[in-house]
Scaffold this motif. Sequence first.
Motif: not given
Lengths: 291, 162, 798
Positions: C177-180, C300-303
């Motif tokens: 994933s892009d972020s958490q 989650f992803n950046s979208d």
Amino acid sequence: MKSAPFTYCRPASVTEACALLAADEDARLIAGGQTLVPMMAMRLARPTALIDIARIPELAFVRREGDHIEIGAATRQAFAEANATVALDLPLLARALPWIGHSAIRNRGTIGGSIANADPAAEIPLVLATLGGAVVVQTPRGRERFAARDFFLGPMTTAIPADGCLVEAHFPVWTHQRIGACFTEISARHGDFAYVSAAAQVALDDNGSCVACALGVGGATAQPTQLAVDLTGARINETTAREKLSVAIETLDMMTDPHASPAYRKRAALALALRALLAARDEALAKRART
Amino acid sequence: MKVLLNVNHVEHEIDVEPRLTLLDALRDNMRLTGVHTGCEHGVCGACTVLIDGAPARACLIFAVQADGLAIGTIEGLAPAPGELSLIQDAFCETHGMQCGYCTPGMILTAHALLRENPSPSREKIVAAISGNICRCTGYGQIIEAIELAARRLAGSNAGDAA
Amino acid sequence: MNAPRAFRYISTDRRVREDRRFVVGKGKYIADIAAEAMLHVALVPSQHAAARIVSIDASRALALPGVHGVVDGAELAAACEPLMNGLDTPHVQRYPLAVGATRYMGEWVAAVVAETRAIAEDAAERVDIVYEALPHVIDAEEAYKSSSTPVHPAHGSNVLLDRVFNWGDVDEHFAASDSQLSLRVTWGRNATVPIETFGVLAQWDPWGAVLDVNASIQMPKYADQIARALRLPMNGVRVHYDVDVGGSYGVKRGIKHSVLTGYLARKLNRPVRLLEDRLENMRSGDAHGPERIFDIDVAFNSDGVINSMKMRALDNAGAYAGRAPFQLGKPIGAIVGPYRIKSVHYHAISVTTNKAVEEAVRGFGQSPTNYAIEAMVDRVAEAVGVDRIEVRRRNLIRSDEFPYLIPSGTRYDSGDYHTVVDKVLTHVNWPELVAERDRLRDEGLMAGIGVAACLEPSGGNSSFEPLLNPKNTTTTWMESCRINIDALGDINVAIHTTSSGQGHETLVATAVGEALEIDPARIRVTRPDSLSSLPGNSPVGSRMAIMLGGAAFKAAEKLKDKFRAIGAHRFGCAVDAVNYCDGNLSHGEQSLKWLDVVAIAHRHFHELPPGAEPGLEASFIMQTPTGEALPTPDGRVQMYPCHSFEFHIVLVVIDPELGKPDLRRYVIGHDCGVVINPHIVKGMTLGGIAHGIGAALLEEFVYDADGQMMSQSFMDYLLPSASEIPHVEIVHHCTPSPLTVFGQKGSGESGYLGAPAAVSGAINDAVRALGIRFEKLPIRTTAISDAIAEAKLKGRLP
């Protein structure tokens, strides 16, 4: 939740009630009972005897007497709420009464009962304190008049002696042409005991300058508090009023309980007192000046 | 103590301990079980009855205090066995209840409101019933029932909410 | 099943038949049922959060005229089995009265029986108990520590349940994933708090050897549990189901009250009634709801697309197991909400503390879980800078993906979430609502919009029990209905449960009427007692529309088969060739009217098909759809079969000085499949929202650090009144369930499951500019004001 046992009597006169009260130090007067009965149900109050004064004829009246209106202690709150004299001559009380609990409570609760109970958050004591009214207490030794500021001593504590019966409340009547009044409060829900309440009554002259001003806050302090703020001699403007109210409220000793912090009470007292004042001013301004 | 109660226009003489509430006297001594026990400390409104025509909490008055007073309960509202008053019928029409426990108190409160103010605003209705807690409905269909009853009263020229 | 079917009575605007008796005050509640020579119970509450009971001296109480007996826990423990414990924790034993030690303030230490309740209360004050105070633990995190004092020393710790589930490739999804981000939210201890308290009347017939029980009960296995605890055969306990229950929404499970009262009735050989008073109900009715801390990590992803979630849920069960641990289990069936989250790590912890016991509360743990999930989605939206509704859209399961299998093993039956969202946005005119919020802000008010999307799993089974307790292998979870057409052709339907406002009589009359094509008004519905009843599991888990409605419909279909068999015999045709219409039979030119069939069945045995039973009776015992399998070893299970969807939007305005939130607009989109009675579903939804608003803003059972309960009465535990509840607009949608007879899903928990999340989200939207975030419910007026003032003081002005 059933009350502990007690005896019950319904004397025909205040004199008789006082004698009964004097004979039993654990007896209690009951009028509307809207506060006392739940306390008894939880057995937090355990009177040995209840002396019911609700139907004593000499205790139920609303009458104009000189510069004030006298209300009998056993007068129902709902009666006062619907009373034309109260509506006309005691606008602040008229505004305060609908804030008391719910209509079912006001249908049984009495003017004197609320005053004698002296809950810091109660509406009628705040009106009495704000307007600088007085009460009359009868004992076997006679009748005594107390100014509101000498009467409310603390939460649920008054100057009524053990054998005394509150018989009348005296609310000053203002005779100015342009009067405005506002009562407001904040509580968790509609009808609950207020965290803070505020009362304001102002009179303006033809130019809109303040000629009389009464302000008070309840719920915040141990007893209803008349605010020492003088706004007479000029038009009431928000900035000045806020400054003066801030100073007056800053000095008050706020109550602490689980429902609201002293800081909250201070903040709400200022906000509500200011709102009440400005609403009262606006109401007075809306009344036509003499041409 | 002997107490004389005029309940739904019928006189009852009962012998009670002073500590018996009007609520318990109605329920246990007179078997008028339409009045309900909710909190016994005057908050919920389930025990609402009419005293001299005005809503009151039956848990906040001892029976001895009510001596000689006129009491109205839900049992006194229906015009005849098997029939419903206009307000009762309106509550059925909108389903202004679920479990029915707060319903008698709610209907008596509505009854008193409409007698005093036959066409109340939503705001007035909310204020009137705000002392009666309903845990089931979220109040929406109760308010609709009272609005419906008011409309029907206006249409019927009945003038009397009963 | 894609489009809803056309119905004759289902979904039509018919009155709720139960209402007629309620509006005239003729409901039959437990307090209305009195027996000759009945005695009354009052309880002696513990004054301590934790204490050893040194001695109990009842002599002063027994000396009071009118007192018939005083019992304590030691006596009960010798005479009864412990109350049922759903978990495999044999050393956490619970009896109706405290045995040897008391474990929470208010716990019943002794019971007094007297001629009147008032005398019983007088006597209860005269039971002299000597306590020796013990250390106590109130906080769940503290209780979870191995160093904490165990509430049940024999159990060895406070941990009732500590289970980790991994469904899917959580680590991989986090890595990809892009972020958490992480968050903690806390659900305060509240409950459903019906206006009627719990009550029970027990009468023992020593010659017939039957215990008659009337109670305001809403509980599965009630008669079974009384019988087990009192060591009676189950056919020695007769539970009367024709009692109107004055509200429950889960909590009316007074098993300890009932065992105690049954014991007293046998011991004293007199009818005994226990009606909780409000104080007993609040502090010791064992009817509190979940109190839960959620720690979430989300990837989650950046979208804004959410890939994976790690959730730790720590529940403060109170002093005994109750139903608390299972309320961590049921949400596993909707642990991803309505979203396409690919994997989940779930750490469920239930600990004992010195607080009152939890009981089932509306949604059985789902509403707190939904609140946590929705708080998480709002945080993701904030983090990626995408509109909250758009983020939800990107994550919602699409309508063409059903049936949809979630990582924890439950298959969602059907749904059309995007359409519901779109309908709600159109209804509220979303751009205009946002503009209104911004206008309010320009006026100096703090305004915010909250949104919540969530599921109501329905058709309840007990899959969480075998999931959390491998010794429990129950998969059967049924409901039943019996129909008898009498000799005059009138229809009688028997149901086998109590009701607490759900309108079950209306439900079954409608379902049977629909099947038989007969006006439901002609159908009588009765409630025989438990000894005359078919098995059932009571109205829990939002199941009765599905299960009782289903059983009624299927019993009616069986009856129609009997009709057709009679017709086929008369017409000389195959059963399939008989046409059933409006209760009459035909085949070509031949016909049989309803009363003709009744006459054949009841009086003309000679005209019955060979081998046919006379009379016209049919019963159906229905198993919950999809309940075929036990959980897998890695903890995947099909929880409830059906999934209703709700989407909330609320506009709140906060007074910036006083802090009071004012709900200006409330809209809910609701899809519970085919609605059987629109009035009932509407009421459930509105009532659930009100209940949720209470949980969000007002209601909490508060304990102080000493374990004293600060909200024992309605003065301190604040139920919303009409003044606190806004007008609510409902936007309907119908996605039928393929698993049920009419396409219906549950609605008994609707509104409550999303309202706390929506209201909390609205408040947080309103105060976000000040850098404030409320992460604990309830959010009180005074707390809002204090936080705003503090933020202003720190100069965090927008």
